[in-house]
Design an enzyme around this catalytic site. Structure first.
Site, PDB file in Angstrom:
ATOM      1  N   LYS A   1      -1.708   6.814   2.297  1.00 21.26           N
ATOM      2  CA  LYS A   1      -1.139   5.834   3.225  1.00 21.26           C
ATOM      3  C   LYS A   1      -1.494   6.197   4.664  1.00 21.26           C
ATOM      4  O   LYS A   1      -1.779   5.313   5.490  1.00 21.26           O
ATOM      5  CB  LYS A   1       0.386   5.752   3.056  1.00 21.26           C
ATOM      6  CG  LYS A   1       0.849   5.213   1.719  1.00 21.26           C
ATOM      7  CD  LYS A   1       0.398   3.782   1.484  1.00 21.26           C
ATOM      8  CE  LYS A   1       1.177   2.757   2.280  1.00 21.26           C
ATOM      9  NZ  LYS A   1       0.813   1.370   1.940  1.00 21.26           N
TER      10      LYS A   1
ATOM     11  N   TYR B   1       0.151  10.408  -2.386  1.00 24.71           N
ATOM     12  CA  TYR B   1       0.498   9.051  -1.949  1.00 24.71           C
ATOM     13  C   TYR B   1       0.624   8.986  -0.433  1.00 24.71           C
ATOM     14  O   TYR B   1       0.060   8.091   0.221  1.00 24.71           O
ATOM     15  CB  TYR B   1       1.809   8.606  -2.603  1.00 24.71           C
ATOM     16  CG  TYR B   1       2.415   7.377  -1.961  1.00 24.71           C
ATOM     17  CD1 TYR B   1       1.801   6.123  -2.101  1.00 24.71           C
ATOM     18  CD2 TYR B   1       3.576   7.460  -1.192  1.00 24.71           C
ATOM     19  CE1 TYR B   1       2.338   4.998  -1.494  1.00 24.71           C
ATOM     20  CE2 TYR B   1       4.117   6.334  -0.600  1.00 24.71           C
ATOM     21  CZ  TYR B   1       3.500   5.109  -0.752  1.00 24.71           C
ATOM     22  OH  TYR B   1       4.027   3.996  -0.137  1.00 24.71           O
TER      23      TYR B   1
END
Length: 377
Positions: free
Chosen positions: A162, A158
């Site tokens: 990002k 994750y």
């Protein structure tokens, strides 16, 4: 500078942060021409909340997948400002890695390309503190800022997605548009977000209820963090959008990233949960279930079991070493650069944010008790 008469697209508008951004845009004193709320799904509660605002600004609900190019082309037609908050958050490894990359990175890059083709002027990306860290060594950061030097290492998928998506957004700042102006982008790196409707806070409330109204100790007391209230991080997006339309401020904000916090107290995650729920009778466990080193060994063991079972069954541990590092590393950041460059100031004080969140927790407790009891049957 106001947003009056403009058309704004908000992605992830059915989610925790996205719906708050949409509500604040609809509440603007000088109405926008249109707010387009884009997401794959909207709960009945969210749609009801939008309807209750009775705003004179046109609200258009757009249900579709951010990976669908044809859908995005329709979504950005005539749009001046894109606020891109859509993403998949996953810290346990529940979501396939390719899906995370396709949505968080591929979806962002596709939205950027289509925005440029359709002459969108401004693009604000909702980034994350996890773009920075903490790193795998758990190096602490106290009251850091955009100029702080920190050794970033590979982490959660994750966090990697990002980081890559934010890079894509900022690199495109300044590209020429058809009307002779240039594309303006920025990224807002949010702290952990709390407030009414937080799915993460709701999970902790459930755990506390099952633990006789005592929050689990998920982080050591020394691991200070500074969460941000959902109404304040949403407000930062609105203020950044206004600055992008202001010739006097746009030069400072373009191509920049900003840490967005507020005046919430610096506490560990567990103690912050307790601060929000103590007036409702919640306590918090005094210490971790076992020494942190032993917890890391336990997490490693679970990861090994998960790896060995992978060919036969998918087992995702409830804890892993990276999550333990995230929860137990002191990691706080200042919002002073955002205040200086585009006038960000928290819309809600800590006391008001705490009261609003506390009222929401009190409202959901009866339904959560009933839900948890139904699972036992």
């Amino acid at each position: 500078m106001s947003l009056a008469g403009l058309k704004c697209l908000v992605t992830g508008a059915g989610g925790f942060l996205g719906r708050t951004i949409v509500c604040q845009l609809l509440e603007e004193g000088e109405k926008l021409a249109e707010v387009r709320a884009l997401d794959k799904a909207f709960s009945a509660e969210t749609l009801q909340h939008f309807g209750d605002l009775k705003s004179s600004t046109l609200l258009t609900i757009m249900k579709g997948d951010i990976r669908d190019a044809a859908f995005l082309r329709e979504a950005v037609q005539g749009i001046t400002i894109v606020i891109h908050s859509a993403c998949v958050i996953d810290t346990l490894g529940l979501v396939d890695k390719q899906v995370l990359w396709d949505i968080n990175v591929g979806g962002t890059q596709q939205l950027l390309e289509i925005s440029l083709l359709h002459d969108v002027k401004c693009f604000i990306y909702t980034s994350s503190l996890e773009v920075t860290g903490p790193n795998h060594k758990g190096d602490p950061m106290y009251n850091g800022d955009e100029y702080s030097i920190y050794h970033v290492t590979a982490g959660f998928t994750y966090a990697e997605t990002k980081r890559e998506a934010e890079k894509s957004v900022l690199e495109l700042d300044g590209l020429p548009l058809k009307d002779g102006s240039s594309f303006v982008t920025c990224a807002l790196r949010s702290m952990y977000i709390f407030g009414e409707g937080s799915p993460f806070l709701l999970k902790h409330v459930d755990e506390g209820i099952l633990n006789h109204k005592v929050f689990l100790r998920i982080s050591r007391k020394e691991a200070l963090v500074n969460p941000v209230y959902v109404g304040n991080i949403a407000w930062a997006h609105i203020q950044a959008a206004k600055a992008m339309r202001n010739p006097a401020k746009v030069r400072q904000i373009r191509g920049q990233f900003y840490y967005i916090s507020d005046d919430s107290p610096h506490l560990s995650y567990a103690d912050f949960n307790h601060e929000l729920g103590k007036e409702l009778g919640f306590g918090v466990e005094p210490k971790l279930a076992m020494p942190l080193t032993m917890l890391y060994c336990y997490a490693l063991l679970l990861e090994i079991v998960s790896f060995l079972l992978w060919p036969f069954v998918r087992y995702v541990p409830v804890i892993n070493r990276q999550l333990l590092t995230l929860l137990n590393t002191p990691f706080t950041f200042s919002y002073k650069k955002a205040q200086r460059d585009f006038g960000y100031t928290p819309r809600y004080s800590w006391e008001e944010a705490k009261q609003r969140t506390g009222r929401w927790i009190a409202e959901v407790i009866p339904s959560r008790i009933a839900y948890l009891k139904s699972k036992e049957v």
